[in-house]
Design an enzyme around this catalytic site. Structure first.
Site, short mmCIF file in Angstrom:
data_model
loop_
_atom_site.label_atom_id
_atom_site.label_comp_id
_atom_site.label_asym_id
_atom_site.label_seq_id
_atom_site.Cartn_x
_atom_site.Cartn_y
_atom_site.Cartn_z
N HIS A 1 45.27 36.46 42.77
CA HIS A 1 45.27 35.00 42.81
C HIS A 1 45.05 34.55 44.26
O HIS A 1 45.67 35.09 45.17
CB HIS A 1 46.60 34.46 42.28
CG HIS A 1 46.65 32.97 42.27
ND1 HIS A 1 45.98 32.21 41.33
CD2 HIS A 1 47.25 32.09 43.10
CE1 HIS A 1 46.17 30.93 41.58
NE2 HIS A 1 46.94 30.83 42.65
N GLU B 1 41.27 39.40 50.10
CA GLU B 1 41.40 39.89 48.72
C GLU B 1 40.78 41.27 48.58
O GLU B 1 41.32 42.16 47.92
CB GLU B 1 40.71 38.92 47.75
CG GLU B 1 41.38 37.57 47.63
CD GLU B 1 40.72 36.68 46.57
OE1 GLU B 1 40.36 37.19 45.49
OE2 GLU B 1 40.56 35.47 46.82
C1 GAR Z 1 38.71 35.21 43.65
O1 GAR Z 1 38.93 34.41 44.78
C2 GAR Z 1 39.97 35.32 42.83
O2 GAR Z 1 41.15 35.37 43.59
C3 GAR Z 1 39.92 34.05 42.05
O3 GAR Z 1 38.56 33.91 41.69
C4 GAR Z 1 37.75 34.53 42.69
C5 GAR Z 1 36.83 35.52 42.00
O4 GAR Z 1 35.88 36.03 42.89
N1 GAR Z 1 40.78 34.10 40.92
C6 GAR Z 1 41.38 33.03 40.40
O5 GAR Z 1 41.24 31.91 40.83
C7 GAR Z 1 42.27 33.32 39.21
N2 GAR Z 1 42.97 32.15 38.82
P1 GAR Z 1 35.09 37.36 42.54
O6 GAR Z 1 34.49 37.15 41.14
O7 GAR Z 1 34.03 37.43 43.57
O8 GAR Z 1 36.05 38.49 42.58
#
Ligand code: GAR
Length: 196
Positions: free
Chosen positions: A112, A177
């Protein structure tokens, strides 16, 4: 450790966190194997990436199901067919029902984009900027039925800089992340961290 844990990554789009997990899992001593990528959106770019990497990639289109339970039954069937043991949600933008979460409890992770318990829910970067907060970050946690509320496995903090937009801040968090999720998944897959 009794072999690498067969892990599925659930995505809905770009899948950059999934890519970070795939790349970390290439190390021979990494305790998880990314055995499957599932997207609820058939057009998710991440599915093509996974296939290029030789990883099984499956779309379970939520729009093809009349309700959440039948969608999750189909998802659970795919996980079973691939002998999946751990599930890592990575930008998977569907709420999972309490029954599904209960079945996978302790083996279901999520990332998150905030320092939970602050900023649960959507649009975290905009809300952090709106509050003039000085720090932001990301959290990997075990999923529980309540949204963004499960026990925390790992967090990384990043500064909010003067002049940040939601995009520049999101990019800084995303970089964190990509480091945090592989470490957190490894700590669970190795048995070092578990839900008691
Ligand atoms: C990431 O920033 C993740 O933390 C967020 O979506 C993005 C996905 O990026 N997740 C949420 O907001 C969950 N509620 P990615 O597809 O490039 O990994």
């Amino acid at each position: 450790m009794t072999g690498r844990r067969r892990t599925a990554v659930l995505i809905s789009g770009r899948g950059s966190n999934m890519q970070a997990l795939v790349s970390a899992a290439k190390a021979p001593d990494y305790p998880a194997e990314i055995a499957l990528v599932v997207s609820n959106r058939p057009d998710a770019a991440g599915l093509d990436y996974a296939r290029d990497q030789g990883i099984a990639a499956v779309a379970v289109d939520h729009k093809a199901f009349s309700d959440r339970v039948s969608f999750e039954d189909a998802l659970d069937t795919v996980l079973g067919e691939h002998g999946i043991d751990l599930v890592a949600c990575a930008g998977f933008m569907r709420i999972l029902s309490p029954a599904f979460v209960e079945k996978w409890l302790g083996r279901l992770l999520n990332i998150h984009p905030s320092l939970l318990p602050a900023y649960r829910g959507l649009n975290t970067h905009e809300r952090v900027l709106g509050d003039c907060a000085s720090a932001h970050g990301c959290t990997v946690h075990f999923m529980v039925a309540e949204l963004d509320a499960g026990p925390i496995i790992a967090q990384s903090r990043v500064p909010v800089l003067e002049g940040d937009s939601a995009d520049t801040l999101a990019a800084r968090v995303l970089q964190a992340e990509h480091e945090t999720y592989p470490q957190a998944l490894a700590s669970v897959a190795s048995g070092e961290v578990f839900l008691n």
